[in-house]
Each structure stands twice: as structure tokens, then as C-alpha cells.
Design an enzyme around this catalytic site. Structure first.
Site, PDB file in Angstrom:
ATOM      1  N   ARG B 224      -3.681  -1.430  -3.312  1.00 49.08           N
ATOM      2  CA  ARG B 224      -4.629  -1.712  -2.241  1.00 49.08           C
ATOM      3  C   ARG B 224      -6.012  -1.926  -2.868  1.00 49.08           C
ATOM      4  O   ARG B 224      -6.310  -1.363  -3.921  1.00 49.08           O
ATOM      5  CB  ARG B 224      -4.707  -0.532  -1.267  1.00 49.08           C
ATOM      6  CG  ARG B 224      -3.489  -0.360  -0.392  1.00 49.08           C
ATOM      7  CD  ARG B 224      -3.501  -1.335   0.791  1.00 49.08           C
ATOM      8  NE  ARG B 224      -2.356  -1.117   1.675  1.00 49.08           N
ATOM      9  CZ  ARG B 224      -1.262  -1.890   1.686  1.00 49.08           C
ATOM     10  NH1 ARG B 224      -1.152  -2.911   0.859  1.00 49.08           N
ATOM     11  NH2 ARG B 224      -0.279  -1.637   2.531  1.00 49.08           N
ATOM     12  N   HIS B 272      -3.410 -11.595  -2.060  1.00 48.18           N
ATOM     13  CA  HIS B 272      -2.540 -10.590  -1.427  1.00 48.18           C
ATOM     14  C   HIS B 272      -1.169 -11.198  -1.099  1.00 48.18           C
ATOM     15  O   HIS B 272      -0.758 -11.211   0.073  1.00 48.18           O
ATOM     16  CB  HIS B 272      -3.192 -10.014  -0.153  1.00 48.18           C
ATOM     17  CG  HIS B 272      -2.633  -8.650   0.221  1.00 48.18           C
ATOM     18  ND1 HIS B 272      -3.401  -7.662   0.810  1.00 48.18           N
ATOM     19  CD2 HIS B 272      -1.388  -8.117   0.069  1.00 48.18           C
ATOM     20  CE1 HIS B 272      -2.646  -6.589   1.028  1.00 48.18           C
ATOM     21  NE2 HIS B 272      -1.422  -6.847   0.580  1.00 48.18           N
TER      22      HIS B 272
END
Lengths: 309, 309
Positions: B224, B272
């Protein structure tokens, strides 16, 4: 036993300690200081000049410093009766597996597009297909091709290979011979060239092959520069028939500084590093072959000069 | 059974046919058209706004649209008595394995250096160490970390992992807990972050960690954005402590167009995409959990809110 050494692009360098350690009983002589040529039993060579091998009258074994032997077979004067053994070294095989796995994943995961997006500061999520829907085609299922195929199968890719004779490899679809070449190409999204360079395969990466791949396929050449018709590749890239190319080998090496490949946005150039010979590990295989020579045994990695590999 | 859907960054889109096919018996309601909130049994969410879950009085199950649940646990108003289940989908796991394998090979095989050489038309053969001499360190040995570790072991890398509790994985050295963190970092050439984002791991990719890696180590963040202290990374790259970084996740996504990461010569940015949720395959796992709810069974992928994963 006396071993002569010749390399067209490197000195004895790291070979010397590696060979001495692996075979202390063998006398090593590096060109041009070969002494009495009649005493030479074996030669360890990379791209020997025409006639160099023929000048060794009692030569009993020719050892290649690389996996390919094209650099030996192109010598028209080479002694026909002397067995030629290619280099099979697990280190080189692993190195090639890493290179091919990496470059296949690069193309599969759309790295070239993400790289261009990064240059343009563009955030856009591109979704590759599942590996099982990505069709990899390997030209050549020898030592290196088979090992690469196994690694790609382990990652879940749909892998096929093309070779002269049919091969039985787990989860790899085998296409064999001229008649199956078109069918092999028609189902290949990423084409990997690992085939020996012979008269039959020179220029195999050319227009006829590119046109039979699905539009937008990609090509990885980790074989020899002679496999690739350079102008055909540039034309196929220009019209979008080929999307991306990854090239490790070239007709002229080092690749000339003014060559069109360097700045092409859809060509990745690496400097012939996919499977560099490592003298430390290669020396073990070479020593084993010299022991076979001394014992009068056969050579498992002896090549067939008529086939060219 | 009625399932409410909320996503902060995508509409129902491809989810709708996938969920209807996997679970025709379930009524699907997408925010903001939720009808009578008292009828909602379960919620399938990505980054729900604080209070959104608390407004569903009869909620019995919270399903994450991703592998992580940090985007749910950060809601201070979330109903504490409702089980939270993360998404475990073999498709996502394979996708992460491909991404991590690719990026590790990229750093291992010196791709950033070869790319710079190509830009400069430089032909120079750089030799990476053997995979067995390349030490990969995986932060987090859960579902994704363990699968990536296995793929890297298969390629011959020297793989270790760090996790809260010790793990038994074939050929993976396990380091567990705070006390082992320094030793784990000291033997890591390529650090891969796949750990859940919790209060304890926020900023774990920061100066203290970078300084404990061998000089010239590289970092891959597929966890993350909150794991990374961005300024610390830029400083570590500037002084050569970190050689290269590959980043798939960011504190702010999309990464702002004026962010320093885009043009940094030693940072690879991907948007991502390491393990994008695929509604078609995810719907199967979601349907299975709703059937467990209907049957009063427990959830194998239920997370522990106190641990944060």
C-alpha cells in the site's frame, strides 16, 4: 593432454584459473603462444578464424565456448573428422531461463506501455490477459528452449514449441517440421527464438514469419543475430504487425552506435547477456569432456555437423 | 439475501454481470440506490466513506473488494460486531506472482542499467550474480507473500520472509517479529513489500529500514502507498543507499501528475496494477462467502480487526 584456447572477443582472463582448477592435469596454451602445434590434443574456441583449427594436425576434440556451434561450423577449413562438442552448463541454462522468463513477463505485463505512460505521467490501468490465455511460442526446444518452456509452464502460460523433430515436454504443445510452422506461428502471441543458427534457420525471423503471427505479436531473439532480418523487423514494427521486439543478439556485435535499433521506441536492446558463458561453471563441463577424450568415451553433447547443432 | 455494493473508484460496471452469474439468488443494490437500509444483509465495499457501513442496521457481513482491508478498518464508525472478510482469489494471487517475479527479475538482471545503456547507445555486458546469490526479502508471508516466495524459490533465488509469527515455507528462511527485523534486512538485496497496512506497518519503508539494508539494495512496493515514507525513499536514492525502486501503490492515487516519482531515473511507477481485482473470478469467492453466511458457517478468510489483517 594439451588444450589450445582461442576467443575472438575475450582473452584467457577468468578462464585460466577456472580451467586450471577444474583440470590441473591438462596443459593450457592460449593463442597465439601455442608452441608445437602437433602436440595440441583439443581446442576450446569462440569464433576461430578460418584455418586456425586446420593448423592443428593432431586435434582430437573441438570444444565450443558457448551453447551454439555456428561460430565453428562457418569455418570452411575446419577438420571434418574431429568431433565438436557444444557447451552445456546448468549455470548458462539458468541464466537463459531468467532472461526469457523476464522478457516474456515484460511483454505479457505490458511493461513497454507502462514505461511510455510513466514518461508521459499517465496513470492508466491496463489489464493483461491471464497467463493461460497468453500463447508463448518457442522456436527451438533443445537444452535451452526446453528449460525456458518449463519455467513458463510453471507460471501458467500457454506454451508451444517448434522444432525439427517432435518433442515430448510436460504441458508444452509440440509442433515439428516445416509443415507445422504456420500453425505454430498462428497461435503465438510472444515468439521466443532459441533455435540453433544453421543455413535452414538463418533469417527465420523475417517478413514471412512475422506476417504469419497474429497482428500485434511480439518477438524475443535470444538466439543469434543471423536469425533476424533486421529490415523486415523495422518494417513489421512500422506497420504494427509486430508490437514490440526484445533483442539480445545482432548480426554485428557490439551493435554499432549509429544503429536504428538503439533509439527505436518498441525495441529493447540488451548486449548479448542472456546466457553469458561463466568460465568457473563452464570449466567443469569442459574438464568432463577432456576426461572422456582421455578415456576414449563418447561425448553426450557432441553435435551433428550436417544438422548444424 | 440482499448485498449492497460501494466502490470509491469504480462503478458497478463489470461487477454486475459477474455477481449475478455467480449468485443469481442474491439481490444486488448499488449505492446510492440502496432502498430500505434495514433489508441489507451484506456489503461488498472498496474504501467506504466513514459511517456508510454503520448506516446499515442489520448488516451481517462486510466483504472487501481487494486483498487488503485497511480501506475498511480506517472507518472509525464501522460496526465492530460485523465480520470482515478479505478477498482471496487465485486469479489475483497469480497476478501478484507475475508482477513480483517480473520486478524481481528486472532488478536482478540489471534492467534499469541496460535501459540507461540503451539510451546512451552503450554496449557493455554486465553480469548479475547467480540467483542463488541474490537475496530476496519479502515483507509479509500471507497469501500473496507466500505465493511469490514459492515462485522465486523455483527460479533459484535465496528467499527469506518477515512476518509477525514464524512461517514454515519450503526453502524460505522465516524471520519473525520485531527482534528479527534487523537481521532480515541485513541479508536482503531486493526487498518486496506485501504486508498488510496496519498502524504497525505504516511507513515501514522508511529511513530506518532503508539504512539497515545493504548499501545499493532495491525496493519493490506492491503493498500500500501508506507503507512508504516518500521523502525517505527520495533521500535514500539520492545518497545511493537504495539503488532502484519499483512502486505500484501510492499515498495518493492516481499519482499526481506533478509528483517527483514520475521522472525519477531510478523509480519505476506502475498504476496499481500488480493484482487488480477481476470481478469475474472474484465473484466466485464472494458468492461462496454469502452462501456461508446463509448457512451460518464461519469464514476462512475472516480478518482479525485487532491485528488489522
Amino acid at each position: 593432454m594439451i588444450l589450445a584456447f582461442y576467443s575472438a572477443n575475450r582473452g584467457l582472463g577468468a578462464w585460466e584459473p577456472a580451467l586450471r582448477q577444474a583440470m590441473p592435469e591438462v596443459e593450457l596454451r592460449a593463442a597465439p603462444d601455442l608452441g608445437d602445434l602437433e602436440e595440441i590434443d583439443a581446442a576450446l574456441v569462440w569464433r576461430p578464424p578460418p584455418g586456425w583449427l586446420a593448423a592443428l594436425p593432431n586435434l582430437k576434440l573441438i570444444l565450443s565456448q558457448g551453447a551454439g556451434v555456428d561460430h565453428i561450423l562457418t569455418d570452411p577449413l575446419r577438420p571434418r573428422h574431429v568431433p565438436i562438442v557444444r557447451l552445456v552448463d546448468p549455470y548458462m541454462t539458468r541464466s537463459m531461463v531468467e532472461y526469457v522468463t523476464f522478457q516474456v513477463l515484460r511483454l505479457h505485463l505490458k511493461e513497454p506501455e507502462f514505461r511510455r505512460q510513466q514518461q508521459d505521467h499517465v496513470w492508466r490501468q491496463l489489464v493483461p490477459p491471464s497467463a493461460r490465455d497468453r500463447r508463448i511460442g518457442i522456436l527451438g526446444l533443445g537444452e535451452l528452449g526446453a528449460a525456458c518452456a518449463a519455467a513458463l509452464v510453471a507460471l501458467g502460460f500457454d506454451v508451444a514449441g517448434w522444432s525439427r523433430s517432435p518433442k515430448q515436454l510436460p504441458c508444452v504443445t509440440s509442433f515439428a517440421g516445416e509443415a507445422a510452422f504456420d500453425a505454430f506461428l498462428a497461435r503465438t502471441d510472444i515468439l521466443v527464438c532459441l533455435i540453433p543458427l544453421t543455413a535452414a534457420t538463418r533469417g527465420i525471423l523475417g517478413r514471412a514469419t512475422f506476417d504469419r503471427l497474429p497482428r500485434g505479436a511480439s518477438v524475443i531473439n535470444a538466439g543469434r543475430g543471423g536469425h533476424l532480418a533486421e529490415a523486415d523487423l523495422l518494417a513489421a514494427l512500422a506497420r504494427g504487425q509486430i508490437a514490440e521486439a526484445v533483442l539480445d543478439v545482432f548480426e554485428t556485435e557490439p551493435l554499432p552506435a549509429d544503429h536504428a535499433f538503439w533509439d527505436h521506441p518498441r525495441i529493447v536492446v540488451t548486449p548479448h547477456v542472456a546466457a553469458l558463458t561463466n568460465p568457473v561453471t563452464a570449466a567443469e563441463a569442459i574438464a568432463a569432456n577432456l576426461r572422456r577424450l582421455a578415456a576414449g568415451e563418447d561425448f553426450p553433447d557432441r553435435i551433428d555437423p550436417d544438422a548444424g547443432y
